[in-house]
Structures are given as structure tokens and as C-alpha cells.
Design a protein around this motif. Structure first.
Motif, mmCIF file in Angstrom:
data_model
loop_
_atom_site.group_PDB
_atom_site.id
_atom_site.type_symbol
_atom_site.label_atom_id
_atom_site.label_comp_id
_atom_site.label_asym_id
_atom_site.label_seq_id
_atom_site.Cartn_x
_atom_site.Cartn_y
_atom_site.Cartn_z
ATOM 1 N N ASP A 61 1.127 -1.445 0.260
ATOM 2 C CA ASP A 61 0.306 0.229 0.191
ATOM 3 C C ASP A 61 0.760 1.673 0.190
ATOM 4 O OD1 ASP A 61 -2.296 -1.334 -0.014
ATOM 5 O OD2 ASP A 61 -3.004 -1.072 1.748
ATOM 6 N N TYR A 97 2.904 8.143 0.864
ATOM 7 C CA TYR A 97 1.932 7.706 1.602
ATOM 8 C C TYR A 97 1.777 6.262 1.669
ATOM 9 C CZ TYR A 97 -1.793 6.972 -1.925
ATOM 10 O OH TYR A 97 -2.303 6.607 -3.330
ATOM 11 N N ASP A 99 -0.894 3.180 3.971
ATOM 12 C CA ASP A 99 -2.242 2.653 5.588
ATOM 13 C C ASP A 99 -2.383 3.768 5.413
ATOM 14 O OD1 ASP A 99 -4.233 1.674 4.287
ATOM 15 O OD2 ASP A 99 -3.503 -0.011 6.333
ATOM 16 N N ASP A 100 -1.283 3.842 6.537
ATOM 17 C CA ASP A 100 -2.277 4.834 7.895
ATOM 18 C C ASP A 100 -1.262 6.199 7.471
ATOM 19 O OD1 ASP A 100 -0.698 2.898 8.482
ATOM 20 O OD2 ASP A 100 -0.916 3.540 10.905
ATOM 21 N N THR A 101 0.294 5.847 7.047
ATOM 22 C CA THR A 101 1.231 7.129 7.537
ATOM 23 C C THR A 101 1.316 7.913 5.620
ATOM 24 O OG1 THR A 101 3.063 5.489 6.785
ATOM 25 C CG2 THR A 101 1.968 5.339 9.073
#
Lengths: 138, 440
Positions: A61, A97, A99-101
Motif C-alpha cells: 500500500d 503515503y 495505509d495510515d502514514t
């Protein structure tokens, strides 16, 4: 530009990720003009050097942006992303980027940080070290 | 569709600071819908922009219930559901670290700021792995709930001994208990292997004990159970205008260009299915053959990307614990659905975490209960319009649901249902207390 990228590690990164065709110097210059116009810092020199090897990288991702890219493709454009998602003027530039960072360049400190809403995961002035981490190079 | 254009148009009239421009846009939108000749498939940024406008515009009265909404959404395989609200500041960060490691299949080594003081409580004495009793370690009890992580107990003890961490940090009375980042770091340090630099690293768990991570596992299961449906759905997604134009530019007639693009789509879908089966991955851009040669073809540049979506959010595992489940269920196949990244995955997250500060998630969008794949855009203009309508409708209904809750709670309320939130807080505290007790 000087050869400031460790070619061995860059080779490993390219082997273990999906990489776009190299960017051109002209695309990088144009991107810098556009970023400046919109109140963002220019691309850091070592990141520009990576773009000359691969104009966008992807692993799982995680995505590293490229320059001069059209929206909707497999690789995102650094100008478009920052202009669309970040407030300007800014002293930082989002370079990718996961997934969450996000991978963010802090121009004043000349530092790369991998951070999420929960906080910083890592920071370094060495882009290649950050890319190895961010793209989970083994 | 006309109904939603109207609603949207009215809302924009009430809220817009630049009414004329927006009215023109809405009017153009309506014309396109009403005149088949001018219809087009909307690009993700256009939809995003519209959704943002609607989110900003709608503060309206409740007109439609969640139940009514789901009745209408059923035909699109979409279902909105309410999930317990947990303030993210209150969410257990350890659970997030563990759940993400289990999902991605990687342990993440992070900077010192994220480590506990206990991690740095080192002694000069030599310790043996058996000096460490992880039964007393609250965070290890959470790790152990992932079966593949429970196997790493010996590794963690060996790592602690190697680092000479004081065994006292595992005592329940120790003031600085270990956290999930500490345990991840201990494991990473054990398995960094030939990594020569001092830099941080994410370590692939598959290389430790063969565990691939739930994302890969669930992707393989999904394609094993839904190959034909997935293939058909992917073939129904409208072709990119860029692909068609590129094909025409090579001298093909419009019919030939269309046929060529369909063939390219079919090739892409077969390659994607093969990748999902073999590697559990949906990222064709990084796929390589046995000789390390990239499998990705330039003509696939505008093909749709597939994402895996958590229904209950992984960054807030308590939402699933409050339903009486284990937090590790966040990565269960049942809590995931597969969808096209743009615009659907993005839109789904607009639905649950809108950029407007006032709207906070209590509603999650997911695939219909018996489906694991979010509907792709339609095969014809009518279905495409329905899909657009759905996106607007989903946001609209969601916003009104929030407004309705606000009204129930005497109007002048913060963005969330305080009564429910307070109830959740009590449950959350009970849950946290029970975890502490378990740790002891």
C-alpha cells in the motif's frame, strides 16, 4: 546533480518494489516551479535524484510520488497531491503515503519523517534509509 | 438522481458563499443526467469535490432514516451500519500497533519517542530467557491473542535477555510497563538479519514464522471464493477515456479502439486474479516474475486498482471489542470487503471520517452482509448514474442521520451522540479495567 544516491541500495529498492519509468530533469524543474507557485518547498535534491531513477515507487500500500503524472494512474503526482490535500504556504512536502502514514519532507530541518496521526514512526536526513523503511525493503 | 441533484442544489443555495458558480455546476450536472447524450462517467476528483461540497453544505433536517437508506442501498451491495463510537484519543494504541502488524504481516521498529521507559531499564547483569515471565506483561497478553504472535514468546524473551532489559519491567507494580512498540522493536532487533545499518526497519513476519498477514490471507480467500463474480465485476467497470483516446490515436476506429481496450482490460483482470491467487496482493505494479522482471504493462496504467477495506476501522479496535468480540477480529475476513480504490474506497472513508470537523464517524459503509465485493460502477449509463446517485445519497443520508441524532439530543450538541458516547465510555473503561485485571 551530483550522484548522491547509493546505487546499490537504489538497485535493491527497485528490485523489491514497483517502479515507474525515470522522470526527466525538465519534469522535475517544472514541478519545482509549480510547487513554489503554490507555496510549497521545492523537491529535496536527493528525492529529485531518486525520481531520475524511478518516477514513482510502490510496494504493497506504500506509494512514493512522482512528477508530471496524470491523475488516476498507478503513481501519484507530488504537486497534485500536495496542492489538493495540504494547506499552503507550507514548509513541508508530502512525498508519499502508506495505509495510515505519510512520508513528509520538512524543508527547514532538512529531515524526512514517516508519521501518522498517532505520531512519528521514524525520521532521518537520509532519504534512502527512509525509503528502505517506508517501502519495507528486506 | 434528479431528486438528489435537487437536494444538493438546494443545500448549496443555502450554504454557498459563491452561489452562482455552484448553481451553474449543479445545473450542468442535472443537464448531463437528463440528457443521455451528454452523460459522462465522473472522475474521482470530481466526485470527491462534490462530496466535500455536500458535506459542507448539509446541516439540514433529518429526512430519511438509516433503515430507509439501507433499503435503497441494498441493490448496490452497500450497507451502512452504526458502530460504537470511541474517541480516537481514548483508543488503545497498543491494539492498533498489534492489529496493523497482523494485517500487514510486518513488525515495525519505531523511534525512541514511542518506546516506554521500561524498554530502556537495562542492567549490567546477564539474564536468561527464562528470567522473563511474560504472563505478567499486559501488552504481551494482547499480542498473544494473535495465534501467530503467541508463537514468538521465546523470541521476545531471548530478545529481552540480549538487551539486558530488567525482568522487573514485567512486574505488575512496575511504573513503566512495556508497550506494543517495545515488543515490536525487540522482535525486529532479533530478526534484522544482515541489515548493516543502524537505521530502523520493518521486519517481514513471514520470514520469522511463515505468517503472511491477514491482508494476504483474506485476499487469497476472497479470490478463491469469488473468482468468477470478481472477474465479471471488473469487466463491468467503465473503461478509462484515456485508454480509449490512446487507442484511437494509433489510428484505430472508435469500435476497434473499444474492442482493443476491452481486450486490455481482460488481460489486466486475468493478471490481477493470478496475482491475488499466488501472492494475495492486488498491487500489480510491484509484481515480478520468477526472474525479477516486472509483470506490469504500460497499457494497464489506467486500469482500476483494488483495495481491501476494514469495515470496523483498524485504527480503533475498541469498536469491535464493544460489540463483544476480540480485537483481533478486526482483521477477520468478515470485517473486510474489497473495492475499487478510486473513487469507492476513498468515498467510503469520506462517509466515515468526513473532512468537516463537525462530522465524526458513527456510520460505516460496507458491502452487503453476504457480499465481499463493493459494487463496481455500472455496465451502462443508467447504472453509472445510479452509482453516482448512491455516492451522493450515502453522504446525504449519513449527514442527516447525524443531524437527526443531534436533534434527539436537544440540538445544540457537539458532533456526536453524547449519551451514546457516555455509555460507550463506561463500557470502554470496563473493558480496559478487565484487560488490566487479565494482565495481572
Amino acid at each position: 546533480m551530483d550522484n548522491i544516491i547509493n546505487q546499490n541500495i537504489m538497485k535493491k529498492i527497485k528490485e523489491q518494489t514497483g517502479c515507474n519509468a525515470p522522470a526527466s530533469e525538465a519534469q522535475i524543474k517544472l514541478c519545482n516551479v509549480k510547487l513554489k507557485q503554490h507555496g510549497f518547498p521545492e523537491l529535496p535534491e536527493d528525492f529529485a535524484k531518486v525520481l531520475l531513477e524511478a518516477n514513482g515507487l510502490t510496494a504493497d500500500d506504500a506509494n512514493i510520488f512522482g512528477v508530471g503524472l496524470e491523475e488516476g494512474g498507478w503513481f501519484d503526482d507530488v504537486c497534485d497531491y500536495n496542492i489538493q490535500h495540504c494547506q499552503a504556504p507550507s514548509k513541508k512536502l508530502v512525498l508519499g503515503y502508506d495505509d495510515d502514514t505519510h512520508l513528509i519532507y520538512y524543508a527547514e530541518e532538512k529531515l524526512y519523517r514517516v508519521e501518522s496521526e498517532m505520531g512519528k514512526d521514524m525520521e532521518s536526513d537520509d532519504l534512502i534509509e527512509v525509503l528502505e523503511y517506508f517501502l519495507r525493503i528486506q | 438522481m434528479a431528486e438528489f441533484n435537487e437536494i444538493k442544489s438546494e443545500a448549496l443555495k443555502e450554504n454557498s458563499s459563491d452561489e452562482n458558480e455552484k448553481r451553474c455546476r449543479i445545473s450542468a450536472l442535472r443537464e448531463q443526467t437528463q440528457n443521455p447524450a451528454q452523460k459522462k462517467f465522473y472522475k474521482s476528483y470530481e466526485i470527491k469535490s462534490d462530496v466535500q461540497e455536500i458535506c459542507a453544505a448539509f446541516f439540514g433536517e433529518n429526512k430519511i432514516t438509516l433503515e430507509e437508506c439501507n433499503q435503497q442501498l441494498a441493490e448496490y451491495n452497500v450497507h451502512l451500519e452504526e458502530i460504537p463510537y470511541v474517541d480516537e484519543k481514548e483508543a488503545d494504541k497498543d491494539l492498533n500497533v498489534i492489529a496493523r502488524a497482523a494485517f500487514n504481516g510486518y513488525f515495525k521498529e519505531t523511534i525512541h519517542d514511542n518506546l516506554s521507559k521500561g524498554f530502556f531499564d537495562r542492567r549490567t547483569d546477564d539474564f536468561k530467557p527464562e528470567d522473563y515471565n511474560l504472563d505478567n506483561c499486559a501488552v504481551w497478553q494482547k499480542f498473544k491473542k494473535v495465534p501467530e504472535f503467541a508463537q514468538l514468546e521465546k523470541t521476545v524473551k531471548q530478545g529481552m535477555a540480549k538487551l539486558k532489559i530488567s525482568p522487573d519491567v514485567l512486574s505488575p507494580s512496575y511504573p513503566y510497563p512495556l508497550n506494543a512498540n517495545d515488543i515490536s522493536k525487540i522482535i525486529c532487533l532479533q530478526f534484522k538479519g544482515s541489515y548493516q545499518k543502524n537505521g530502523l526497519k520493518q521486519v517481514c513476519i513471514k520470514n520469522i514464522n511463515g505468517f503472511e498477514g491477514y491482508k494476504i490471507r483474506n485476499t487469497k480467500r476472497f479470490i478463491a471464493e469469488n473468482e468468477e463474480v470478481f472477474r465479471k465485476s471488473m469487466m463491468r467497470i467503465p473503461l478509462s477515456g484515456k485508454d480509449i483516446e490512446a487507442a484511437k490515436a494509433t489510428g484505430k476506429t472508435p469500435e476497434q479502439a473499444l474492442a482493443y481496450c476491452k481486450q486490455v482490460r481482460a488481460e489486466y483482470v486475468e493478471a490481477l486474479i493470478n496475482l491475488m491467487k499466488a501472492k494475495g496482493s492486488t498491487n500489480l505494479a510491484e509484481a515480478k516474475d520468477d526472474k525479477g522482471k516486472t509483470l506490469f504493462k504500460p497499457e494497464w496504467s489506467w486500469q482500476p486498482k483494488i483495495d481491501v477495506h476494514h469495515i470496523n476501522p483498524i485504527h480503533n479496535c475498541e469498536t469491535i471489542e464493544l460489540k463483544g468480540k476480540n480485537f483481533t477480529d478486526i482483521n477477520d475476513y468478515e470485517n473486510m470487503c474489497f473495492m475499487v480504490k478510486e473513487p469507492y474506497h476513498t468515498i467510503m472513508h469520506y462517509l466515515d471520517n468526513c473532512e468537516c470537523d463537525d462530522f465524526k464517524s458513527k456510520i460505516k459503509a460496507k458491502s452487503a452482509p453476504d457480499k465481499r465485493f463493493m459494487l463496481c460502477p455500472g455496465k451502462n449509463e443508467k447504472e453509472k448514474d445510479n452509482m453516482r446517485a448512491l455516492l451522493y445519497k450515502g453522504v446525504y443520508i449519513w449527514q442527516n442521520f447525524i443531524s437527526h441524532k443531534r436533534k434527539e439530543n436537544d440540538g445544540d450538541l457537539p458532533h456526536r451522540d453524547e449519551k451514546r458516547l457516555q455509555a460507550s465510555d463506561v463500557q470502554l473503561k470496563e473493558l480496559q479495567q478487565s484487560r488490566l485485571n487479565q494482565g495481572k
